[in-house]
Write a protein that holds these residues in place. Structure first.
Motif, PDB file in Angstrom:
ATOM      1  N   ALA A 184       3.780   1.562  -1.397  1.00 28.22           N
ATOM      2  CA  ALA A 184       4.433   1.693  -2.698  1.00 28.22           C
ATOM      3  C   ALA A 184       3.471   2.160  -3.792  1.00 28.22           C
ATOM      4  O   ALA A 184       3.901   2.548  -4.872  1.00 28.22           O
ATOM      5  N   SER A 185       2.199   2.157  -3.511  1.00 25.29           N
ATOM      6  CA  SER A 185       1.198   2.555  -4.492  1.00 25.29           C
ATOM      7  C   SER A 185       1.298   4.048  -4.819  1.00 25.29           C
ATOM      8  O   SER A 185       1.694   4.859  -3.990  1.00 25.29           O
ATOM      9  N   ASP A 186       0.921   4.390  -6.070  1.00 20.66           N
ATOM     10  CA  ASP A 186       0.888   5.800  -6.456  1.00 20.66           C
ATOM     11  C   ASP A 186      -0.226   6.548  -5.728  1.00 20.66           C
ATOM     12  O   ASP A 186      -0.154   7.750  -5.544  1.00 20.66           O
ATOM     13  N   ASN A 187      -1.272   5.840  -5.375  1.00 22.00           N
ATOM     14  CA  ASN A 187      -2.399   6.414  -4.633  1.00 22.00           C
ATOM     15  C   ASN A 187      -2.460   5.754  -3.271  1.00 22.00           C
ATOM     16  O   ASN A 187      -2.669   4.545  -3.178  1.00 22.00           O
ATOM     17  N   ARG A 188      -2.271   6.524  -2.258  1.00 24.55           N
ATOM     18  CA  ARG A 188      -2.330   5.963  -0.904  1.00 24.55           C
ATOM     19  C   ARG A 188      -3.030   6.950   0.008  1.00 24.55           C
ATOM     20  O   ARG A 188      -2.933   8.163  -0.167  1.00 24.55           O
ATOM     21  N   THR A 189      -3.710   6.406   0.986  1.00 29.50           N
ATOM     22  CA  THR A 189      -4.416   7.231   1.955  1.00 29.50           C
ATOM     23  C   THR A 189      -3.912   6.874   3.340  1.00 29.50           C
ATOM     24  O   THR A 189      -3.989   5.714   3.756  1.00 29.50           O
ATOM     25  N   LYS A 203      -9.758  -2.003   1.223  1.00 32.47           N
ATOM     26  CA  LYS A 203     -10.428  -0.833   1.821  1.00 32.47           C
ATOM     27  C   LYS A 203     -10.467  -0.846   3.352  1.00 32.47           C
ATOM     28  O   LYS A 203     -11.129  -0.027   3.962  1.00 32.47           O
ATOM     29  N   ALA A 254       0.827  -1.194   0.000  1.00 33.51           N
ATOM     30  CA  ALA A 254       0.000   0.000   0.000  1.00 33.51           C
ATOM     31  C   ALA A 254       0.874   1.261   0.000  1.00 33.51           C
ATOM     32  O   ALA A 254       0.528   2.242  -0.642  1.00 33.51           O
ATOM     33  N   LEU A 312      -5.677  -0.284   2.947  1.00 38.60           N
ATOM     34  CA  LEU A 312      -5.208  -1.434   2.177  1.00 38.60           C
ATOM     35  C   LEU A 312      -6.080  -1.613   0.934  1.00 38.60           C
ATOM     36  O   LEU A 312      -7.171  -1.031   0.840  1.00 38.60           O
ATOM     37  N   PRO A 313      -5.641  -2.440  -0.013  1.00 35.68           N
ATOM     38  CA  PRO A 313      -6.441  -2.649  -1.232  1.00 35.68           C
ATOM     39  C   PRO A 313      -7.875  -3.124  -0.957  1.00 35.68           C
ATOM     40  O   PRO A 313      -8.781  -2.826  -1.727  1.00 35.68           O
TER      41      PRO A 313
END
Length: 166
Positions: free
Chosen positions: A3-8, A78, A1, A75-76
């Motif tokens: 490393a993702s371009d979109n993270r919250t 949600k 999560a 996380l992916p």
């Protein structure tokens, strides 16, 4: 999560017995290190701290209130996963801006309890573990029994003078 371009990211914390989430905060600033300077010196252990700015007035925060901080990421699937940032204690820096309805605090980790000057109550001959227990008792620090029991039984040839508990 991460490393993702979109993270919250999110945060949750407690101060004393009250819980807060990201919605209650405007910022958290974390200051941390493993040591000061370029080499490890006795008594030089860094005191980690957090500065927390609340989005509203928060009444009745007192010096020495326990503060726990956790940082979370979505996380992916949600859900959120949280990791503890640490346990801190309000150091007395409590600012309440009643004109703007804001509160900010500074809290430091338990290393702050080791700032006083150590006056040994043990007498020679003594051991490293006896001196460490004397320091913990005088500073009011709870020891970790598992780790403490692993301290070597080294003889201490002389008692320190004008040293901190650290």
């Amino acid at each position: 999560a991460f490393a993702s371009d979109n993270r919250t990211l999110t945060a949750r914390l407690t101060v004393g017995d009250r819980s807060f989430t990201t919605d209650d905060l405007t910022s958290i600033t974390y200051d941390s290190a493993a040591m000061t300077g370029e080499q490890m010196g006795i008594g030089s252990t860094y005191e980690n701290s957090v500065k927390i700015a609340f989005a509203d007035l928060v009444e009745n925060i007192k010096p020495q209130d326990k503060v726990t901080v956790e940082i979370g990421i979505i996380l992916p699937d949600k859900t959120f996963e949280y990791a503890p940032l640490g346990v801190f204690y309000v150091d007395g820096e409590i600012t309440m801006d009643r004109n703007n309805n804001l509160t900010s605090i500074t809290a430091v980790d338990a290393m702050s309890w080791l700032e006083g000057t150590y006056t040994p109550k043990v007498t020679l001959p003594t051991t490293l573990s006896a001196m460490a227990l004397d320091i913990a008792n005088q500073a009011g620090v709870t020891i970790d029994q598992d780790n403490f029991s692993k301290l070597p039984d080294i003889a201490i040839p002389c008692l320190p003078q004008t040293q901190t508990y650290r």
